[in-house]
Design a protein around this motif. Structure first.
Motif, PDB file in Angstrom:
ATOM      1  N   VAL A  10       0.833  -1.205   0.000  1.00 29.60           N
ATOM      2  CA  VAL A  10       0.000   0.000   0.000  1.00 29.60           C
ATOM      3  C   VAL A  10       0.871   1.260   0.000  1.00 29.60           C
ATOM      4  CG1 VAL A  10      -1.770   1.309   1.238  1.00 29.60           C
ATOM      5  CG2 VAL A  10      -1.902  -1.190   1.157  1.00 29.60           C
ATOM      6  N   TYR A  11       1.959   1.241   0.756  1.00 25.38           N
ATOM      7  CA  TYR A  11       2.831   2.420   0.775  1.00 25.38           C
ATOM      8  C   TYR A  11       3.468   2.652  -0.597  1.00 25.38           C
ATOM      9  CZ  TYR A  11       6.206   5.940   2.009  1.00 25.38           C
ATOM     10  OH  TYR A  11       6.925   7.110   2.034  1.00 25.38           O
ATOM     11  N   ARG A  17       1.483   7.255  -6.555  1.00 26.50           N
ATOM     12  CA  ARG A  17       0.418   8.214  -6.846  1.00 26.50           C
ATOM     13  C   ARG A  17       0.732   9.621  -6.354  1.00 26.50           C
ATOM     14  NH1 ARG A  17      -5.139   4.901  -5.204  1.00 26.50           N
ATOM     15  NH2 ARG A  17      -5.297   3.650  -7.107  1.00 26.50           N
ATOM     16  N   ASP A  18       1.416   9.704  -5.205  1.00 30.18           N
ATOM     17  CA  ASP A  18       1.586  11.002  -4.542  1.00 30.18           C
ATOM     18  C   ASP A  18       3.055  11.312  -4.273  1.00 30.18           C
ATOM     19  OD1 ASP A  18      -1.257  11.435  -4.310  1.00 30.18           O
ATOM     20  OD2 ASP A  18      -1.262   9.936  -2.720  1.00 30.18           O
ATOM     21  N   ARG A  29       4.042   7.250   6.044  1.00 27.14           N
ATOM     22  CA  ARG A  29       5.067   6.276   6.419  1.00 27.14           C
ATOM     23  C   ARG A  29       5.204   6.165   7.936  1.00 27.14           C
ATOM     24  NH1 ARG A  29       9.103   3.680   3.560  1.00 27.14           N
ATOM     25  NH2 ARG A  29      10.614   2.683   4.945  1.00 27.14           N
ATOM     26  N   GLU A  30       5.183   7.311   8.621  1.00 27.41           N
ATOM     27  CA  GLU A  30       5.302   7.278  10.082  1.00 27.41           C
ATOM     28  C   GLU A  30       4.158   6.472  10.704  1.00 27.41           C
ATOM     29  OE1 GLU A  30       3.710   8.313  13.654  1.00 27.41           O
ATOM     30  OE2 GLU A  30       3.573  10.188  12.554  1.00 27.41           O
ATOM     31  N   VAL A  31       2.955   6.669  10.191  1.00 27.79           N
ATOM     32  CA  VAL A  31       1.809   5.918  10.708  1.00 27.79           C
ATOM     33  C   VAL A  31       1.911   4.441  10.339  1.00 27.79           C
ATOM     34  CG1 VAL A  31      -0.684   5.611  10.509  1.00 27.79           C
ATOM     35  CG2 VAL A  31       0.260   7.904  10.806  1.00 27.79           C
ATOM     36  N   LEU A  51      -6.335  -0.096   4.592  1.00 28.77           N
ATOM     37  CA  LEU A  51      -5.217   0.827   4.384  1.00 28.77           C
ATOM     38  C   LEU A  51      -5.327   1.553   3.052  1.00 28.77           C
ATOM     39  CD1 LEU A  51      -2.084  -1.054   5.769  1.00 28.77           C
ATOM     40  CD2 LEU A  51      -3.482   0.681   6.893  1.00 28.77           C
ATOM     41  N   GLU A  52      -5.727   0.831   2.001  1.00 32.91           N
ATOM     42  CA  GLU A  52      -5.880   1.469   0.693  1.00 32.91           C
ATOM     43  C   GLU A  52      -6.897   2.604   0.753  1.00 32.91           C
ATOM     44  OE1 GLU A  52      -5.159  -2.973  -0.350  1.00 32.91           O
ATOM     45  OE2 GLU A  52      -5.934  -1.772   1.308  1.00 32.91           O
ATOM     46  N   ARG A  53      -7.963   2.372   1.484  1.00 30.45           N
ATOM     47  CA  ARG A  53      -9.006   3.400   1.589  1.00 30.45           C
ATOM     48  C   ARG A  53      -8.599   4.522   2.550  1.00 30.45           C
ATOM     49  NH1 ARG A  53     -14.380   0.934   3.246  1.00 30.45           N
ATOM     50  NH2 ARG A  53     -13.308  -0.926   3.991  1.00 30.45           N
ATOM     51  N   LEU A  54      -7.829   4.155   3.583  1.00 26.93           N
ATOM     52  CA  LEU A  54      -7.428   5.154   4.576  1.00 26.93           C
ATOM     53  C   LEU A  54      -6.563   6.255   3.968  1.00 26.93           C
ATOM     54  CD1 LEU A  54      -7.560   5.607   7.763  1.00 26.93           C
ATOM     55  CD2 LEU A  54      -5.226   4.702   7.767  1.00 26.93           C
ATOM     56  N   VAL A  55      -5.704   5.900   3.010  1.00 31.40           N
ATOM     57  CA  VAL A  55      -4.768   6.880   2.447  1.00 31.40           C
ATOM     58  C   VAL A  55      -5.338   7.632   1.249  1.00 31.40           C
ATOM     59  CG1 VAL A  55      -2.748   5.611   3.238  1.00 31.40           C
ATOM     60  CG2 VAL A  55      -3.655   5.153   0.948  1.00 31.40           C
ATOM     61  N   GLU A  56      -6.530   7.288   0.838  1.00 28.53           N
ATOM     62  CA  GLU A  56      -7.157   7.960  -0.302  1.00 28.53           C
ATOM     63  C   GLU A  56      -8.314   8.808   0.203  1.00 28.53           C
ATOM     64  OE1 GLU A  56      -6.802   9.022  -4.116  1.00 28.53           O
ATOM     65  OE2 GLU A  56      -5.598   7.452  -3.168  1.00 28.53           O
ATOM     66  N   PRO A  57      -8.251  10.132   0.075  1.00 26.20           N
ATOM     67  CA  PRO A  57      -9.344  10.976   0.570  1.00 26.20           C
ATOM     68  C   PRO A  57     -10.674  10.625  -0.089  1.00 26.20           C
ATOM     69  CG  PRO A  57      -7.437  12.311  -0.037  1.00 26.20           C
ATOM     70  CD  PRO A  57      -7.168  10.921  -0.544  1.00 26.20           C
ATOM     71  N   GLU A  58     -11.734  10.742   0.679  1.00 24.23           N
ATOM     72  CA  GLU A  58     -13.061  10.520   0.113  1.00 24.23           C
ATOM     73  C   GLU A  58     -13.410  11.605  -0.904  1.00 24.23           C
ATOM     74  OE1 GLU A  58     -15.780  10.107   3.418  1.00 24.23           O
ATOM     75  OE2 GLU A  58     -14.640   8.444   4.268  1.00 24.23           O
ATOM     76  N   ARG A  59     -12.844  12.799  -0.684  1.00 25.39           N
ATOM     77  CA  ARG A  59     -13.152  13.907  -1.600  1.00 25.39           C
ATOM     78  C   ARG A  59     -12.063  14.969  -1.493  1.00 25.39           C
ATOM     79  NH1 ARG A  59     -17.542  14.514   0.369  1.00 25.39           N
ATOM     80  NH2 ARG A  59     -18.685  13.066  -0.967  1.00 25.39           N
TER      81      ARG A  59
END
Length: 448
Positions: A10-11, A17-18, A29-31, A51-59
């Motif tokens: 995921v990282y 992407r970013d 990375r720290e988290v 994790l995939e959803r946690l790092v991608e903003p909903e909007r």
């Protein structure tokens, strides 16, 4: 180093992407390093793609802000609102007006806000926003016109049950008033859509003091539990001279410490007899002056150019309250060499990864920002409650609730650290405790 295959995968996706957003990558990375033992114990999180959803903003909302300066010239800034995660409540997080603001900075702040809000135990999701507008040097009329233009777009995306912004760097009582007024005018409703409001129109007592006071309540409790110690008789170095730094200084002094520094982006002052807070308040809150003025007004105080030098001042406790990445590896080593035993963070992500490694290698008590500075958003949540109830609690009621929340954050962080095999680690504990609550809510609500 990341070792868990799911976490690494995921990282790597986040990097791909970013990769142009260093602050966001640093925060993730720290988290993630802290979450490896959690993910290993909860394989259901991988199946649910947490994790995939946690790092991608909903909007992600990005918009143009056009406004007119006092000379009649049109100025254009960029506005942002990133609604990151609403698993446990409406999006909640501040607005920052500063030239350094870009999408990556807002994403890092919003990502941190998810776990910070979770730690408070209040029902608030994570979000953040702001603009590259700089209020410094602008007239009140210019700030008002900018805030009104900013809110004209932002009002489409927020609401008391959807997204509740607050203040952050350079967004204080003046800016919040203008933003709330414009929202009320456009939407024709009087609701608790913004926190940090004036007491006359729905604000909460103790909100102004909350982040600084909360930082000290957290530090005091961590000292008590882990070191059987307190602020009493300690020398404290604090960076910054804004809202967080001022009230952290006030509370540390009330708890028996001697605070010897204050700083701004130009330099820092050292007062061996202890900072005279009334003078700092007059300079910074009274007429928005520069901190060097303190040395001109206080005999025996010294002013030094360059804000990083503040970390060379001998101390027992350091409370960074200025901005992200203000303590690097060299500064952290200077703190250790000069006797510092405790670092708790009032700013958002003020320590680089290399600095954190220095703290850990030398056995410092380290309180990470998402836990230690959660007092501000905690009282914002209490302001939301008061707005919903249509009542106002006393300063003592709010302050007692804040103290209890910060003490519970310490307790919950230590409990999570012990559960996942890292007893006494406040950083891993904060990340784990905040994450598990959000992750379980995400799993329960299905694939969103």
């Amino acid at each position: 180093m990341l070792t868990d295959e799911y976490v690494k995968r995921v990282y790597a996706q986040v990097e791909k992407r970013d990769g142009d957003q260093p602050e966001f990558l640093q925060a993730v990375r720290e988290v993630f390093e802290s979450l490896e033992p959690v993910v290993e114990k909860h394989p259901e999180y991988e199946k649910a793609g947490v994790l995939e959803r946690l790092v991608e903003p909903e909007r992600v909302v990005k918009f143009r802000v056009a406004w007119t300066d006092d000379e009649g010239k049109v100025q254009v800034n960029r506005g942002y609102r990133i609604q990151f995660n609403s698993a446990i409540g409406p999006y909640k997080g501040g607005l920052r007006f500063h030239p350094s603001v870009n999408e990556g900075v807002i994403k890092f702040l919003g990502f941190e806000q998810i776990l910070k809000n979770s730690l408070t135990s209040l029902p608030m999701g994570g979000g953040k926003g702001g603009s590259d507008f700089d209020p410094k040097g602008k007239s009140d009329a210019e700030v008002m016109r900018f805030c009104q233009a900013f809110m004209t777009e932002l009002c489409r995306h927020i609401g008391q049950f959807t997204d509740v912004p607050a203040g952050d760097i350079n967004v204080g009582a003046r800016e919040i008033g203008y933003l709330f007024g414009q929202y009320k005018r456009i939407r024709d409703e009087y609701s608790g859509v913004i926190t940090g409001k004036g007491l006359e129109f729905g604000g909460s007592l103790a909100r102004t003091e909350a982040t600084g006071y909360g930082l000290c309540y957290y530090t005091q409790e961590a000292l008590r539990v882990l070191k059987n110690d307190s602020f009493e008789g300690k020398t404290v170095v604090i960076s910054g001279s804004g809202n967080v730094a001022i009230f952290a200084t006030e509370k540390a002094q009330a708890l028996g410490a001697k605070v010897v520094t204050a700083s701004d982006s130009n330099g820092y002052v050292y007062d061996p007899d202890g900072i005279k807070l009334d003078i700092v308040k007059d300079i910074k809150l009274g007429h928005r002056g520069r901190i060097k003025e303190y040395a001109e007004r206080v005999p025996g105080a010294e002013y030094h150019e360059g804000c990083k030098g503040v970390w060379t001042v001998p101390c027992d406790i350091a409370l960074p309250c200025a901005t992200q990445n203000e303590i690097d590896e060299e500064s952290a080593k200077a703190l250790v060499a000069n006797g510092c035993k405790v670092v708790c963070e009032g700013a958002n992500m003020p320590s680089t990864p290399e600095a954190i490694a220095v703290y850990q290698d030398n056995g410092l008590l380290y309180g990470p920002a998402k836990a230690a500075n959660a007092g501000g958003v905690a009282v914002s949540g209490l302001e939301m409650s008061q707005n919903s109830y249509r009542l106002s609690w006393t300063f003592e009621e709010v302050d007692n609730k804040l103290k209890s929340i910060m003490e519970n954050i310490v307790a919950n962080s230590l409990a999570a650290a012990k559960e996942y095999g890292h007893e006494g680690d406040l950083m891993l504990g904060a990340n784990a405790a905040g994450f598990v609550k959000v992750a379980n809510a995400m799993v329960a609500q299905g694939v969103l």
